[in-house]
Design a protein around this motif. Sequence first.
Motif, PDB file in Angstrom:
ATOM      1  N   LEU A  16      -7.379 -35.597   0.972  1.00  0.00           N
ATOM      2  CA  LEU A  16      -7.806 -34.373   2.118  1.00  0.00           C
ATOM      3  C   LEU A  16      -8.319 -33.267   0.852  1.00  0.00           C
ATOM      4  CD1 LEU A  16      -5.454 -32.855   4.722  1.00  0.00           C
ATOM      5  CD2 LEU A  16      -6.268 -31.214   2.730  1.00  0.00           C
ATOM      6  N   ALA A  17      -9.388 -32.710   1.444  1.00  0.00           N
ATOM      7  CA  ALA A  17      -9.813 -31.558   0.958  1.00  0.00           C
ATOM      8  C   ALA A  17     -10.222 -30.412   1.959  1.00  0.00           C
ATOM      9  CB  ALA A  17     -10.950 -31.765   0.339  1.00  0.00           C
ATOM     10  N   LEU A  18      -9.727 -28.954   1.689  1.00  0.00           N
ATOM     11  CA  LEU A  18      -9.783 -28.123   2.679  1.00  0.00           C
ATOM     12  C   LEU A  18     -11.295 -27.723   2.720  1.00  0.00           C
ATOM     13  CD1 LEU A  18      -6.905 -25.858   1.529  1.00  0.00           C
ATOM     14  CD2 LEU A  18      -6.776 -27.836   3.151  1.00  0.00           C
ATOM     15  N   LEU A  19     -11.959 -27.468   3.847  1.00  0.00           N
ATOM     16  CA  LEU A  19     -13.035 -27.145   3.823  1.00  0.00           C
ATOM     17  C   LEU A  19     -13.418 -25.592   3.751  1.00  0.00           C
ATOM     18  CD1 LEU A  19     -14.186 -28.688   7.211  1.00  0.00           C
ATOM     19  CD2 LEU A  19     -14.553 -29.536   5.013  1.00  0.00           C
ATOM     20  N   SER A  20     -14.415 -25.205   2.847  1.00  0.00           N
ATOM     21  CA  SER A  20     -14.300 -23.881   2.366  1.00  0.00           C
ATOM     22  C   SER A  20     -14.751 -22.920   3.293  1.00  0.00           C
ATOM     23  CB  SER A  20     -15.285 -23.740   1.265  1.00  0.00           C
ATOM     24  OG  SER A  20     -16.553 -24.202   1.410  1.00  0.00           O
ATOM     25  N   LYS A  23     -11.771 -21.276   4.850  1.00  0.00           N
ATOM     26  CA  LYS A  23     -10.751 -20.790   3.888  1.00  0.00           C
ATOM     27  C   LYS A  23     -10.099 -19.541   4.663  1.00  0.00           C
ATOM     28  CE  LYS A  23     -10.232 -18.855  -0.579  1.00  0.00           C
ATOM     29  NZ  LYS A  23     -10.800 -18.429  -1.849  1.00  0.00           N
ATOM     30  N   LYS A  24     -10.780 -18.686   5.136  1.00  0.00           N
ATOM     31  CA  LYS A  24     -10.204 -17.360   5.686  1.00  0.00           C
ATOM     32  C   LYS A  24      -9.136 -17.779   7.039  1.00  0.00           C
ATOM     33  CE  LYS A  24     -11.251 -12.801   8.184  1.00  0.00           C
ATOM     34  NZ  LYS A  24     -12.502 -11.799   8.480  1.00  0.00           N
ATOM     35  N   GLU A  25      -9.641 -18.607   7.767  1.00  0.00           N
ATOM     36  CA  GLU A  25      -8.619 -19.088   8.766  1.00  0.00           C
ATOM     37  C   GLU A  25      -7.309 -19.849   8.185  1.00  0.00           C
ATOM     38  OE1 GLU A  25     -11.872 -19.807   8.809  1.00  0.00           O
ATOM     39  OE2 GLU A  25     -12.424 -20.302  10.826  1.00  0.00           O
ATOM     40  N   ILE A  26      -7.661 -20.592   7.377  1.00  0.00           N
ATOM     41  CA  ILE A  26      -6.454 -21.169   6.749  1.00  0.00           C
ATOM     42  C   ILE A  26      -5.562 -20.281   6.130  1.00  0.00           C
ATOM     43  CG2 ILE A  26      -5.770 -23.232   4.932  1.00  0.00           C
ATOM     44  CD1 ILE A  26      -8.692 -24.486   5.357  1.00  0.00           C
ATOM     45  N   ASN A  27      -5.988 -19.312   5.137  1.00  0.00           N
ATOM     46  CA  ASN A  27      -5.046 -18.384   4.878  1.00  0.00           C
ATOM     47  C   ASN A  27      -4.298 -17.662   5.802  1.00  0.00           C
ATOM     48  OD1 ASN A  27      -6.246 -19.331   2.192  1.00  0.00           O
ATOM     49  ND2 ASN A  27      -7.709 -17.393   1.857  1.00  0.00           N
ATOM     50  N   ALA A  28      -4.810 -17.142   6.891  1.00  0.00           N
ATOM     51  CA  ALA A  28      -4.287 -16.575   7.802  1.00  0.00           C
ATOM     52  C   ALA A  28      -2.892 -17.215   8.497  1.00  0.00           C
ATOM     53  CB  ALA A  28      -5.380 -16.207   9.034  1.00  0.00           C
ATOM     54  N   ALA A 174      -2.213 -29.415  11.354  1.00  0.00           N
ATOM     55  CA  ALA A 174      -1.074 -29.336  10.967  1.00  0.00           C
ATOM     56  C   ALA A 174      -0.893 -29.733   9.465  1.00  0.00           C
ATOM     57  CB  ALA A 174      -0.171 -30.074  11.755  1.00  0.00           C
ATOM     58  N   ILE A 175      -1.553 -30.873   9.154  1.00  0.00           N
ATOM     59  CA  ILE A 175      -1.276 -31.344   7.709  1.00  0.00           C
ATOM     60  C   ILE A 175      -1.987 -30.405   6.801  1.00  0.00           C
ATOM     61  CG2 ILE A 175      -1.970 -33.292   6.364  1.00  0.00           C
ATOM     62  CD1 ILE A 175       0.727 -33.591   7.697  1.00  0.00           C
ATOM     63  N   THR A 176      -3.448 -29.960   7.257  1.00  0.00           N
ATOM     64  CA  THR A 176      -4.142 -28.921   6.540  1.00  0.00           C
ATOM     65  C   THR A 176      -3.298 -27.643   6.232  1.00  0.00           C
ATOM     66  OG1 THR A 176      -6.201 -29.735   7.782  1.00  0.00           O
ATOM     67  CG2 THR A 176      -6.310 -27.763   6.360  1.00  0.00           C
ATOM     68  N   ILE A 177      -2.548 -27.324   7.131  1.00  0.00           N
ATOM     69  CA  ILE A 177      -1.452 -26.121   6.675  1.00  0.00           C
ATOM     70  C   ILE A 177      -0.723 -26.589   5.834  1.00  0.00           C
ATOM     71  CG2 ILE A 177       0.046 -24.540   7.948  1.00  0.00           C
ATOM     72  CD1 ILE A 177      -1.387 -24.911  10.454  1.00  0.00           C
ATOM     73  N   LEU A 178       0.038 -27.761   5.804  1.00  0.00           N
ATOM     74  CA  LEU A 178       1.137 -28.057   5.043  1.00  0.00           C
ATOM     75  C   LEU A 178       0.563 -28.439   3.850  1.00  0.00           C
ATOM     76  CD1 LEU A 178       3.936 -28.965   4.732  1.00  0.00           C
ATOM     77  CD2 LEU A 178       3.387 -31.437   5.274  1.00  0.00           C
ATOM     78  N   TYR A 179      -0.436 -29.155   3.485  1.00  0.00           N
ATOM     79  CA  TYR A 179      -1.453 -29.135   2.290  1.00  0.00           C
ATOM     80  C   TYR A 179      -1.413 -27.957   1.509  1.00  0.00           C
ATOM     81  CZ  TYR A 179      -4.825 -31.093  -1.108  1.00  0.00           C
ATOM     82  OH  TYR A 179      -5.401 -31.620  -2.193  1.00  0.00           O
ATOM     83  N   ARG A 180      -1.844 -26.941   2.429  1.00  0.00           N
ATOM     84  CA  ARG A 180      -1.963 -25.675   1.618  1.00  0.00           C
ATOM     85  C   ARG A 180      -0.682 -25.063   1.288  1.00  0.00           C
ATOM     86  NH1 ARG A 180      -5.977 -21.592   1.141  1.00  0.00           N
ATOM     87  NH2 ARG A 180      -5.172 -20.094  -0.604  1.00  0.00           N
ATOM     88  N   LEU A 181       0.405 -25.140   1.943  1.00  0.00           N
ATOM     89  CA  LEU A 181       1.592 -24.637   1.838  1.00  0.00           C
ATOM     90  C   LEU A 181       1.968 -25.074   0.295  1.00  0.00           C
ATOM     91  CD1 LEU A 181       3.113 -24.321   5.309  1.00  0.00           C
ATOM     92  CD2 LEU A 181       2.443 -22.447   3.854  1.00  0.00           C
ATOM     93  N   VAL A 182       1.852 -26.498   0.247  1.00  0.00           N
ATOM     94  CA  VAL A 182       2.338 -27.225  -0.877  1.00  0.00           C
ATOM     95  C   VAL A 182       1.710 -26.533  -2.041  1.00  0.00           C
ATOM     96  CG1 VAL A 182       2.553 -29.722  -1.879  1.00  0.00           C
ATOM     97  CG2 VAL A 182       3.409 -29.388   0.560  1.00  0.00           C
TER      98      VAL A 182
END
Length: 255
Positions: A16-20, A23-28, A174-182
């Motif tokens: 998994l790689a977050l799409l740059s 980034k703003k939406e993922i952070n929020a 959901a896993i995108t969020i979890l990945y960032r939290l971890v």
Amino acid sequence: MRDTSPSYYKKMWDTLALLSKHKKEINAVCAKVRSGQGQYSVVESVTKVPWYVVGIIHQMECSGDWSRNIANGQPWNKVTTITPAGRGPFESWRDAAIDAMTLLSDVFPSIWTVESISKYFENYNGMGYAKHNVNSPYLYSFSNNGVGVGKYVGEKPGVPAHYDSNAVSDQCGAITILYRLVSDKICSVPYSNDIEDIKIIYNPKNVNEEAKKYQKFLNDSFGFKLAVDGKCGIKTSDAHKKVFGQFLFGDKRSV
């Protein structure tokens, strides 16, 4: 039918790689999960579903709106009319959240790991994407693993959603969020193999470096507040039982 084995979910996490561009939406959305930890922890105390799993579902189903039922995003003070229909009304957001978590208690994993949480999220949303042989955007949208997978659209009372291969999710997975939290060390989630490799025994008198690692693992992954002293006594054994269903090997209470 797409693979739904633990190895599939592990591979999705590892690649998994977050799409740059998101980034703003993922952070929020991650900030909203963190801000609601107190409420989510109350639900965890009743259902044993980790607070961050509750929080992520809250974002997925109703964008973190406290007036909405995390089962499907409808108002919690009214009877639900879409899947799961006929639930409520409830006295509070917490009551509705506890009900929503309990509905899928039969598929609760015995241990909440990367693989089992991924499968739980997919069960929560439904296995339709697996049947269409694509990754689920509910899990992976806003990451490389959620590109070009389509989306279920059009659900409303009396009309089920249908799969549209050309639709694009505008919601963080959901896993995108979890990945960032971890990644941000907000929570810690082990792999299934990490659990299988644990070999710690009850030993309250002697300090063991592996026991220190295990106590830290229990604290980080499951919210315990054990002293990381390397002595596996009653409190460590109690925590082990809450997670694994049995006391540590050597604890006389396990006889």
